[in-house]
Each structure stands twice: as structure tokens, then as C-alpha cells.
Write a protein that holds these residues in place. Sequence first.
Motif, PDB file in Angstrom:
ATOM      1  N   LEU A 194       0.821  -1.210   0.000  1.00 26.60           N
ATOM      2  CA  LEU A 194       0.000   0.000   0.000  1.00 26.60           C
ATOM      3  C   LEU A 194       0.857   1.263   0.000  1.00 26.60           C
ATOM      4  O   LEU A 194       0.507   2.264  -0.647  1.00 26.60           O
ATOM      5  N   GLU A 195       1.977   1.233   0.705  1.00 24.78           N
ATOM      6  CA  GLU A 195       2.855   2.411   0.764  1.00 24.78           C
ATOM      7  C   GLU A 195       3.399   2.775  -0.618  1.00 24.78           C
ATOM      8  O   GLU A 195       3.600   3.957  -0.920  1.00 24.78           O
ATOM      9  N   LYS A 196       3.612   1.791  -1.464  1.00 22.06           N
ATOM     10  CA  LYS A 196       4.175   2.043  -2.793  1.00 22.06           C
ATOM     11  C   LYS A 196       3.150   2.612  -3.766  1.00 22.06           C
ATOM     12  O   LYS A 196       3.530   3.132  -4.825  1.00 22.06           O
ATOM     13  N   LEU A 197       1.868   2.527  -3.434  1.00 21.70           N
ATOM     14  CA  LEU A 197       0.818   2.918  -4.371  1.00 21.70           C
ATOM     15  C   LEU A 197       0.495   4.411  -4.353  1.00 21.70           C
ATOM     16  O   LEU A 197      -0.246   4.898  -5.196  1.00 21.70           O
ATOM     17  N   ASP A 198       1.010   5.122  -3.368  1.00 26.99           N
ATOM     18  CA  ASP A 198       0.867   6.582  -3.344  1.00 26.99           C
ATOM     19  C   ASP A 198      -0.592   7.026  -3.482  1.00 26.99           C
ATOM     20  O   ASP A 198      -0.972   7.740  -4.420  1.00 26.99           O
ATOM     21  N   PHE A 199      -1.416   6.594  -2.551  1.00 32.19           N
ATOM     22  CA  PHE A 199      -2.830   6.957  -2.585  1.00 32.19           C
ATOM     23  C   PHE A 199      -3.011   8.450  -2.352  1.00 32.19           C
ATOM     24  O   PHE A 199      -2.238   9.094  -1.638  1.00 32.19           O
ATOM     25  N   ASP A 200      -4.067   8.987  -2.931  1.00 31.39           N
ATOM     26  CA  ASP A 200      -4.416  10.384  -2.696  1.00 31.39           C
ATOM     27  C   ASP A 200      -5.326  10.527  -1.478  1.00 31.39           C
ATOM     28  O   ASP A 200      -5.171  11.475  -0.699  1.00 31.39           O
ATOM     29  N   TYR A 201      -6.250   9.581  -1.329  1.00 34.68           N
ATOM     30  CA  TYR A 201      -7.201   9.648  -0.226  1.00 34.68           C
ATOM     31  C   TYR A 201      -7.476   8.245   0.320  1.00 34.68           C
ATOM     32  O   TYR A 201      -7.362   7.250  -0.405  1.00 34.68           O
ATOM     33  N   ILE A 202      -7.878   8.205   1.582  1.00 35.52           N
ATOM     34  CA  ILE A 202      -8.311   6.964   2.213  1.00 35.52           C
ATOM     35  C   ILE A 202      -9.727   7.166   2.731  1.00 35.52           C
ATOM     36  O   ILE A 202     -10.001   8.145   3.433  1.00 35.52           O
ATOM     37  N   ILE A 203     -10.625   6.252   2.362  1.00 35.57           N
ATOM     38  CA  ILE A 203     -11.996   6.274   2.870  1.00 35.57           C
ATOM     39  C   ILE A 203     -12.124   5.106   3.839  1.00 35.57           C
ATOM     40  O   ILE A 203     -12.211   3.950   3.418  1.00 35.57           O
ATOM     41  N   ASP A 204     -12.118   5.390   5.122  1.00 33.35           N
ATOM     42  CA  ASP A 204     -12.135   4.350   6.153  1.00 33.35           C
ATOM     43  C   ASP A 204     -13.579   4.091   6.587  1.00 33.35           C
ATOM     44  O   ASP A 204     -14.145   4.848   7.374  1.00 33.35           O
ATOM     45  N   LEU A 205     -14.143   2.994   6.080  1.00 35.77           N
ATOM     46  CA  LEU A 205     -15.519   2.642   6.422  1.00 35.77           C
ATOM     47  C   LEU A 205     -15.579   1.578   7.517  1.00 35.77           C
ATOM     48  O   LEU A 205     -16.652   1.044   7.781  1.00 35.77           O
ATOM     49  N   HIS A 206     -14.454   1.279   8.139  1.00 35.52           N
ATOM     50  CA  HIS A 206     -14.455   0.308   9.238  1.00 35.52           C
ATOM     51  C   HIS A 206     -14.198   0.982  10.581  1.00 35.52           C
ATOM     52  O   HIS A 206     -14.852   0.684  11.569  1.00 35.52           O
ATOM     53  N   ASN A 207     -13.227   1.871  10.621  1.00 38.90           N
ATOM     54  CA  ASN A 207     -12.940   2.653  11.825  1.00 38.90           C
ATOM     55  C   ASN A 207     -12.639   1.756  13.026  1.00 38.90           C
ATOM     56  O   ASN A 207     -13.380   1.732  14.012  1.00 38.90           O
ATOM     57  N   ASN A 208     -11.532   1.016  12.935  1.00 34.77           N
ATOM     58  CA  ASN A 208     -11.067   0.230  14.072  1.00 34.77           C
ATOM     59  C   ASN A 208      -9.563   0.386  14.202  1.00 34.77           C
ATOM     60  O   ASN A 208      -8.944   1.221  13.525  1.00 34.77           O
ATOM     61  N   ILE A 209      -8.942  -0.402  15.060  1.00 37.65           N
ATOM     62  CA  ILE A 209      -7.506  -0.269  15.289  1.00 37.65           C
ATOM     63  C   ILE A 209      -6.719  -0.557  14.018  1.00 37.65           C
ATOM     64  O   ILE A 209      -5.772   0.155  13.674  1.00 37.65           O
ATOM     65  N   ARG A 210      -7.122  -1.606  13.284  1.00 40.26           N
ATOM     66  CA  ARG A 210      -6.398  -1.956  12.054  1.00 40.26           C
ATOM     67  C   ARG A 210      -6.437  -0.823  11.029  1.00 40.26           C
ATOM     68  O   ARG A 210      -5.419  -0.483  10.429  1.00 40.26           O
TER      69      ARG A 210
END
Length: 224
Positions: free
Chosen positions: A73-89
Amino acid sequence: MKEKARILIIRFSSIGDIVLTTPVIRAIYEQFHGGAEIHFLTKKKFAFVLSAHPYIKCIHTIDTTVQEVIPVLEKLDFDYIIDLHNNIRSSIVKKRLKRLSFTFKKLNLRKWLWVRLGINTMPDVHVVDRYMETLKAFNLKDDGKGLDYYIPEGEGILTEEIIGRFSSGFIAWALGGTHNGKRMEKEKITAICQNLNLPVVLLGGQEDADAGTFIADACGDNVF
């Protein structure tokens, strides 16, 4: 240089909750200004739910820990993250990727009271609408088209019996649920099925077989 915004959606589990994220996937794909390349992070055992989804570029999976996938995931250079789980992970993923993120308000205490004690203090808002609220900064709207589920080629399960008996339409009823508070009693389901104008196809795993047999026996040809 990326032609489109690269967006990571996070929802680790479970089947129903992942299906409920599909209006978000569709809204991002169809409405995001300039277009979007969508990636989805989930548990490996639930990846099949989205495996045939045409709007998802790549599904990333974990078995037990997000450390399994963080380097990719670090190599993919995302612009945004949509967190629909909202937990520790998911919090670990957001911290490691260091990208602008938008997080679903999970209301854990209210949910626990409802599921475990039957005390309902949840807002009178459908979870899909609450998921969509996570996208408000992008001015994306629910298109009202409902949920998506794409069946992989070769995995169709409509038998000739269902096609013949229920060709004019039917109701699909999923019997399962992780907690007792998420499952309706088989007697109540039977009473509802006996008063429906459409036939019913019961869905579930092996753990639901006894309840399914009970309901089908009580309802006759109206239930498969």
C-alpha cells in the motif's frame, strides 16, 4: 503521474457490511471529479464479495494483520483513504500511509447496546447514508440505485427449479447473523413468509440449515 485520483476504501468485514459499501464505490467511480482509481482493503476470506466488481482496480487483503499489506500500500501513493471500518487496524493503515483520510462514524457503544442488550439508541439513518456522509467533502451524492453485487462468471446458482417456480419474482432472505441480536427467530420468519405475496428463497450457511428446513417445511411450496 497518475491520471486519476487513487483512492483506498477500507472495510475488513463482514459480508453484509461490505455489500453495503457498494453505493460508496459507485459514487466515487461515477461522480469523482477527474475520475478515480479505486482500491479496496478487506480480509482475505471476504474478498470474493467484491471479486467481480467492475469499478474496483485492485482488492488488497489481509489474513490477520495489516502489516501483511502495508508495504504494498505504501508504494501505491494513494491520494485519499476512505475508512468505512474505523477500528484499530484501519487506524494503523491511515497512520502508516500518511494520506488525507475520511472516516466513518461507527457509534460502537450505541451499536453494542442494541445488539447485546436490545436498547436501540441508533440514529434513524440507514447505514448506507452514514457511509455516504463520509464522502461529503467531495460533494458526492447517493444516486438512489441501491446496492451492487456482481456474481463472478461461472458461479451463478439459479437452478432450473428456482427459475421455473419463481420466474415472476421472489424475495431472497438471508437467515444468518454473527450475534443473536442480528438474527430473527425462525418462528417469526415463518409467520412472515406465510403472509407474503411473493415466494421466498432462503439463504445461509450450514449453520442455518436447520432453521431453513424448519421454515420451508412450515411454508410448503412458497419457500425454497
